[in-house]
Design a protein around this motif. Sequence first.
Motif, PDB file in Angstrom:
ATOM      1  N   ASP A   1       0.820  -1.206   0.000  1.00  0.00           N
ATOM      2  CA  ASP A   1       0.000   0.000   0.000  1.00  0.00           C
ATOM      3  C   ASP A   1       0.858   1.261   0.000  1.00  0.00           C
ATOM      4  O   ASP A   1       1.563   1.539   0.978  1.00  0.00           O
ATOM      5  N   GLU A   2       0.785   2.023  -1.069  1.00  0.00           N
ATOM      6  CA  GLU A   2       1.610   3.223  -1.208  1.00  0.00           C
ATOM      7  C   GLU A   2       1.118   4.382  -0.350  1.00  0.00           C
ATOM      8  O   GLU A   2       1.765   5.433  -0.302  1.00  0.00           O
ATOM      9  N   ARG A   3       0.009   4.211   0.332  1.00  0.00           N
ATOM     10  CA  ARG A   3      -0.476   5.259   1.236  1.00  0.00           C
ATOM     11  C   ARG A   3       0.182   5.186   2.610  1.00  0.00           C
ATOM     12  O   ARG A   3      -0.037   6.066   3.452  1.00  0.00           O
ATOM     13  N   MET A   4       0.974   4.115   2.847  1.00  0.00           N
ATOM     14  CA  MET A   4       1.691   4.012   4.114  1.00  0.00           C
ATOM     15  C   MET A   4       2.676   5.175   4.232  1.00  0.00           C
ATOM     16  O   MET A   4       3.458   5.448   3.307  1.00  0.00           O
ATOM     17  N   ARG A   5       2.650   5.866   5.369  1.00  0.00           N
ATOM     18  CA  ARG A   5       3.508   7.036   5.552  1.00  0.00           C
ATOM     19  C   ARG A   5       4.840   6.671   6.196  1.00  0.00           C
ATOM     20  O   ARG A   5       4.937   5.714   6.942  1.00  0.00           O
ATOM     21  N   GLY A   6       5.841   7.498   5.899  1.00  0.00           N
ATOM     22  CA  GLY A   6       7.193   7.286   6.388  1.00  0.00           C
ATOM     23  C   GLY A   6       8.154   7.342   5.218  1.00  0.00           C
ATOM     24  O   GLY A   6       7.797   7.016   4.087  1.00  0.00           O
ATOM     25  N   THR A   7       9.379   7.723   5.480  1.00  0.00           N
ATOM     26  CA  THR A   7      10.373   7.807   4.420  1.00  0.00           C
ATOM     27  C   THR A   7      11.342   6.631   4.450  1.00  0.00           C
ATOM     28  O   THR A   7      12.269   6.568   3.646  1.00  0.00           O
ATOM     29  N   GLY A   8      11.109   5.688   5.382  1.00  0.00           N
ATOM     30  CA  GLY A   8      11.988   4.531   5.491  1.00  0.00           C
ATOM     31  C   GLY A   8      11.214   3.291   5.871  1.00  0.00           C
ATOM     32  O   GLY A   8      10.732   2.543   5.029  1.00  0.00           O
ATOM     33  N   ALA A   9      11.053   3.077   7.190  1.00  0.00           N
ATOM     34  CA  ALA A   9      10.457   1.839   7.689  1.00  0.00           C
ATOM     35  C   ALA A   9       8.988   1.673   7.304  1.00  0.00           C
ATOM     36  O   ALA A   9       8.532   0.575   7.030  1.00  0.00           O
ATOM     37  N   GLN A  10       8.198   2.733   7.310  1.00  0.00           N
ATOM     38  CA  GLN A  10       6.758   2.691   6.988  1.00  0.00           C
ATOM     39  C   GLN A  10       6.047   1.570   7.775  1.00  0.00           C
ATOM     40  O   GLN A  10       5.556   0.591   7.214  1.00  0.00           O
ATOM     41  N   VAL A  11       6.008   1.764   9.069  1.00  0.00           N
ATOM     42  CA  VAL A  11       5.503   0.758  10.008  1.00  0.00           C
ATOM     43  C   VAL A  11       4.077   0.332   9.647  1.00  0.00           C
ATOM     44  O   VAL A  11       3.244   1.146   9.264  1.00  0.00           O
ATOM     45  N   HIS A  12       3.829  -0.969   9.740  1.00  0.00           N
ATOM     46  CA  HIS A  12       2.544  -1.619   9.488  1.00  0.00           C
ATOM     47  C   HIS A  12       2.270  -1.885   8.013  1.00  0.00           C
ATOM     48  O   HIS A  12       1.163  -2.310   7.660  1.00  0.00           O
ATOM     49  N   PHE A  13       3.257  -1.683   7.139  1.00  0.00           N
ATOM     50  CA  PHE A  13       3.045  -1.994   5.723  1.00  0.00           C
ATOM     51  C   PHE A  13       2.715  -3.470   5.530  1.00  0.00           C
ATOM     52  O   PHE A  13       1.908  -3.838   4.672  1.00  0.00           O
ATOM     53  N   GLU A  14       3.349  -4.353   6.339  1.00  0.00           N
ATOM     54  CA  GLU A  14       3.103  -5.785   6.196  1.00  0.00           C
ATOM     55  C   GLU A  14       1.720  -6.186   6.697  1.00  0.00           C
ATOM     56  O   GLU A  14       1.129  -7.149   6.210  1.00  0.00           O
ATOM     57  N   MET A  15       1.197  -5.443   7.671  1.00  0.00           N
ATOM     58  CA  MET A  15      -0.145  -5.734   8.164  1.00  0.00           C
ATOM     59  C   MET A  15      -1.178  -5.500   7.068  1.00  0.00           C
ATOM     60  O   MET A  15      -2.099  -6.298   6.879  1.00  0.00           O
ATOM     61  N   ALA A  16      -1.020  -4.403   6.324  1.00  0.00           N
ATOM     62  CA  ALA A  16      -1.938  -4.129   5.225  1.00  0.00           C
ATOM     63  C   ALA A  16      -1.911  -5.250   4.196  1.00  0.00           C
ATOM     64  O   ALA A  16      -2.955  -5.673   3.680  1.00  0.00           O
ATOM     65  N   PHE A  17      -0.719  -5.758   3.909  1.00  0.00           N
ATOM     66  CA  PHE A  17      -0.556  -6.789   2.875  1.00  0.00           C
ATOM     67  C   PHE A  17      -1.139  -8.126   3.315  1.00  0.00           C
ATOM     68  O   PHE A  17      -1.900  -8.765   2.571  1.00  0.00           O
ATOM     69  N   THR A  18      -0.809  -8.559   4.521  1.00  0.00           N
ATOM     70  CA  THR A  18      -1.270  -9.877   4.976  1.00  0.00           C
ATOM     71  C   THR A  18      -2.770  -9.891   5.253  1.00  0.00           C
ATOM     72  O   THR A  18      -3.440 -10.890   4.979  1.00  0.00           O
ATOM     73  N   LEU A  19      -3.309  -8.789   5.759  1.00  0.00           N
ATOM     74  CA  LEU A  19      -4.765  -8.752   5.980  1.00  0.00           C
ATOM     75  C   LEU A  19      -5.524  -8.759   4.654  1.00  0.00           C
ATOM     76  O   LEU A  19      -6.619  -9.310   4.572  1.00  0.00           O
ATOM     77  N   ALA A  20      -4.932  -8.172   3.627  1.00  0.00           N
ATOM     78  CA  ALA A  20      -5.556  -8.224   2.305  1.00  0.00           C
ATOM     79  C   ALA A  20      -5.612  -9.663   1.798  1.00  0.00           C
ATOM     80  O   ALA A  20      -6.619 -10.087   1.194  1.00  0.00           O
ATOM     81  N   LEU A  21      -4.560 -10.431   2.038  1.00  0.00           N
ATOM     82  CA  LEU A  21      -4.567 -11.841   1.636  1.00  0.00           C
ATOM     83  C   LEU A  21      -5.589 -12.638   2.448  1.00  0.00           C
ATOM     84  O   LEU A  21      -6.262 -13.529   1.916  1.00  0.00           O
ATOM     85  N   LYS A  22      -5.703 -12.312   3.738  1.00  0.00           N
ATOM     86  CA  LYS A  22      -6.715 -12.975   4.573  1.00  0.00           C
ATOM     87  C   LYS A  22      -8.121 -12.698   4.041  1.00  0.00           C
ATOM     88  O   LYS A  22      -8.958 -13.602   3.977  1.00  0.00           O
ATOM     89  N   ARG A  23      -8.379 -11.447   3.673  1.00  0.00           N
ATOM     90  CA  ARG A  23      -9.702 -11.099   3.146  1.00  0.00           C
ATOM     91  C   ARG A  23     -10.004 -11.860   1.847  1.00  0.00           C
ATOM     92  O   ARG A  23     -11.149 -12.156   1.544  1.00  0.00           O
ATOM     93  N   ALA A  24      -8.948 -12.168   1.101  1.00  0.00           N
ATOM     94  CA  ALA A  24      -9.114 -12.903  -0.155  1.00  0.00           C
ATOM     95  C   ALA A  24      -9.277 -14.401   0.070  1.00  0.00           C
ATOM     96  O   ALA A  24      -9.486 -15.164  -0.882  1.00  0.00           O
ATOM     97  N   GLY A  25      -9.188 -14.849   1.338  1.00  0.00           N
ATOM     98  CA  GLY A  25      -9.454 -16.245   1.658  1.00  0.00           C
ATOM     99  C   GLY A  25      -8.227 -17.128   1.826  1.00  0.00           C
ATOM    100  O   GLY A  25      -8.368 -18.346   2.017  1.00  0.00           O
ATOM    101  N   TRP A  26      -7.025 -16.570   1.775  1.00  0.00           N
ATOM    102  CA  TRP A  26      -5.808 -17.367   1.928  1.00  0.00           C
ATOM    103  C   TRP A  26      -5.465 -17.568   3.397  1.00  0.00           C
ATOM    104  O   TRP A  26      -5.699 -16.693   4.228  1.00  0.00           O
ATOM    105  N   LYS A  27      -4.880 -18.728   3.715  1.00  0.00           N
ATOM    106  CA  LYS A  27      -4.399 -19.000   5.067  1.00  0.00           C
ATOM    107  C   LYS A  27      -3.028 -18.344   5.256  1.00  0.00           C
ATOM    108  O   LYS A  27      -2.188 -18.360   4.358  1.00  0.00           O
ATOM    109  N   ILE A  28      -2.819 -17.777   6.447  1.00  0.00           N
ATOM    110  CA  ILE A  28      -1.539 -17.203   6.814  1.00  0.00           C
ATOM    111  C   ILE A  28      -1.001 -18.005   8.005  1.00  0.00           C
ATOM    112  O   ILE A  28      -1.661 -18.101   9.040  1.00  0.00           O
ATOM    113  N   ILE A  29       0.180 -18.583   7.848  1.00  0.00           N
ATOM    114  CA  ILE A  29       0.749 -19.490   8.854  1.00  0.00           C
ATOM    115  C   ILE A  29       1.969 -18.862   9.527  1.00  0.00           C
ATOM    116  O   ILE A  29       2.821 -18.264   8.855  1.00  0.00           O
TER     117      ILE A  29
END
Length: 316
Positions: A178-206
């Motif tokens: 998600d390019e709306r994540m703010r920050g000029t480096g780490a952009q905290v929580h970028f991975e949460m946006a990605f993995t929750l999107a996969l969960k919404r699409a029905g994929w298992k996250i292990i």
Amino acid sequence: MKNTVLIPTYRRPLDLSRCLLALQVQTKPVDQVIVVVRDTDIETWQFLAEFNPQNLPLQTVKVTQPGVVAALNAGLAVVKGDILSITDDDAAPHRDWLERINAHFISDSCIGGVGGRDWIHRDTKIEDDSRLVVGKLQWFGRVIGNHHLGVGEPREVDVLKGVNMSFRTQAIGQLRFDERMRGTGAQVHFEMAFTLALKRAGWKIIYDPSVAVDHYPAQRFDEDQRHNFNEIAFINLVHNETLVLLEHLPPLRRTVFLLWAILVGTRDSFGFVQWLRLLPSQGQLATKKWLASWRGRWQGWQTYGGEWGTRGPLWG
């Protein structure tokens, strides 16, 4: 299964060297290694020009935009493997990292993501505490991380950690960070946006603690300096968290989350109760964190499109 490893890096050539050396000795050989480097990062470009990749099929990608999201999306554009594994330049995957990752994806075609423990090294000590609850999003919106402390058997989770996460490229499809994540480096929580999107699409996250990397938290070259308070970094963190959760939670839980976030919150995203609790020990710093949290919540709500007419009633 063919494995691609993607590493975003910035001005940490010694750490990157350790990471690449760990990939050279994997029990399951890497099929593609993508290192994404900023155009202005002279130190890293010089290191890569002198580095002997040996058996590593090393590929570099140049990026001009700051931030981990731009780097990862640039890397995603050239991924060729069936499985994409992402780690940080200041991490060193264990020898059986890819072998264990592949075993999960082979075992169940419904698995879209796999993550594991990052063993954090601080000076001469390793954080060796343990937690059973890892990577869970509670019903009211609080996120429990603990990826660096996880123990026990492999289990389904909601969120993975950026230093140790792998995805089936079929599951990723056209999804991007998600390019709306703010920050000029780490952009905290970028991975949460990605993995929750996969969960919404029905994929298992292990999450499997035995899928491990050693993590040597290195210096950051942006406003987010890990354990030192920076107002901009604090606002960005809360903005990103707010935006992700507003988009993921269903309407009723979204309302509960906003109420809980404003009234209670966490040590990283202050609400009124957290401010009161930490005021005696942190004094003026607690007030600064509380005000920064308010700004982050409000800005996250605005990015989400929080005008009542845009999204409709939160409970509807």
